[in-house]
Design a protein around this motif. Structure first.
Motif, PDB file in Angstrom:
ATOM      1  N   MET A  61       0.833  -1.203   0.000  1.00 49.80           N
ATOM      2  CA  MET A  61       0.000   0.000   0.000  1.00 49.80           C
ATOM      3  C   MET A  61       0.874   1.262   0.000  1.00 49.80           C
ATOM      4  O   MET A  61       0.565   2.229  -0.701  1.00 49.80           O
ATOM      5  N   ALA A  62       1.965   1.246   0.779  1.00 49.23           N
ATOM      6  CA  ALA A  62       2.862   2.414   0.815  1.00 49.23           C
ATOM      7  C   ALA A  62       3.517   2.622  -0.544  1.00 49.23           C
ATOM      8  O   ALA A  62       3.647   3.758  -1.020  1.00 49.23           O
ATOM      9  N   TYR A  65       0.871   3.989  -2.913  1.00 46.53           N
ATOM     10  CA  TYR A  65       0.623   5.399  -2.616  1.00 46.53           C
ATOM     11  C   TYR A  65       1.741   6.274  -3.175  1.00 46.53           C
ATOM     12  O   TYR A  65       1.483   7.316  -3.782  1.00 46.53           O
ATOM     13  N   SER A  66       2.978   5.837  -2.976  1.00 50.66           N
ATOM     14  CA  SER A  66       4.127   6.595  -3.488  1.00 50.66           C
ATOM     15  C   SER A  66       4.079   6.688  -5.006  1.00 50.66           C
ATOM     16  O   SER A  66       4.336   7.744  -5.599  1.00 50.66           O
ATOM     17  N   ILE A  68       1.443   6.427  -7.010  1.00 47.85           N
ATOM     18  CA  ILE A  68       0.330   7.283  -7.440  1.00 47.85           C
ATOM     19  C   ILE A  68       0.684   8.749  -7.231  1.00 47.85           C
ATOM     20  O   ILE A  68       0.403   9.596  -8.092  1.00 47.85           O
ATOM     21  N   SER A  69       1.314   9.065  -6.085  1.00 46.73           N
ATOM     22  CA  SER A  69       1.727  10.448  -5.830  1.00 46.73           C
ATOM     23  C   SER A  69       2.708  10.929  -6.884  1.00 46.73           C
ATOM     24  O   SER A  69       2.593  12.059  -7.384  1.00 46.73           O
TER      25      SER A  69
END
Length: 128
Positions: A61-62, A65-66, A68-69
């Motif tokens: 998940m991290a 998220y990274s 996608i950011s």
């Protein structure tokens, strides 16, 4: 480098799954677990395997998220770059238009000057 890290991560997951599959009977054996406030009988291997799965999911998940950011930031920068390019193109077109206008004005003034010089000159010899 990114591919290597992906292969290493998936290889580690595959090794853990293979190890758990080969030693499933040892992982599911009941053990006395001390929880500070009580003691319970539970399969410690399954609990640790579950915790490992939770940490892998959190890591995934991290990473997601990274990623996608980074993609969203890249998209914003690309949009800003495109707008800047359009502004530069408009400025260049305006500069070229002004240059063309100045050149046409100068040529017109030069032609007028040449015409005046031609009118003011008188032929030296008149031919019969």
């Amino acid at each position: 480098m990114e591919r290597i890290s992906h292969w290493l991560a998936w290889s580690a997951v595959a090794v853990i799954v293979a190890f758990a599959g080969l030693n499933w009977s040892a992982l599911t054996a009941d053990t006395a677990l001390n929880l500070l406030v009580a003691q319970v009988q539970a399969p410690m291997g399954v609990i640790l395997l579950g915790l490992t799965a939770v940490f892998v999911a959190l890591f995934f998940m991290a990473t997601l998220y990274s990623r996608i950011s980074n993609l969203m930031e890249s998209r914003g920068l690309h949009k800003e770059l495109r707008l800047t390019q359009e502004m530069a193109d408009k400025a260049e077109a305006s500069r070229l238009e002004n240059l063309q206008h100045v050149m046409l004005t100068e040529f017109r003034m030069l032609n007028e000057r040449i015409d005046r010089l031609e009118e003011s000159q008188t032929p030296l010899v008149k031919l019969p």
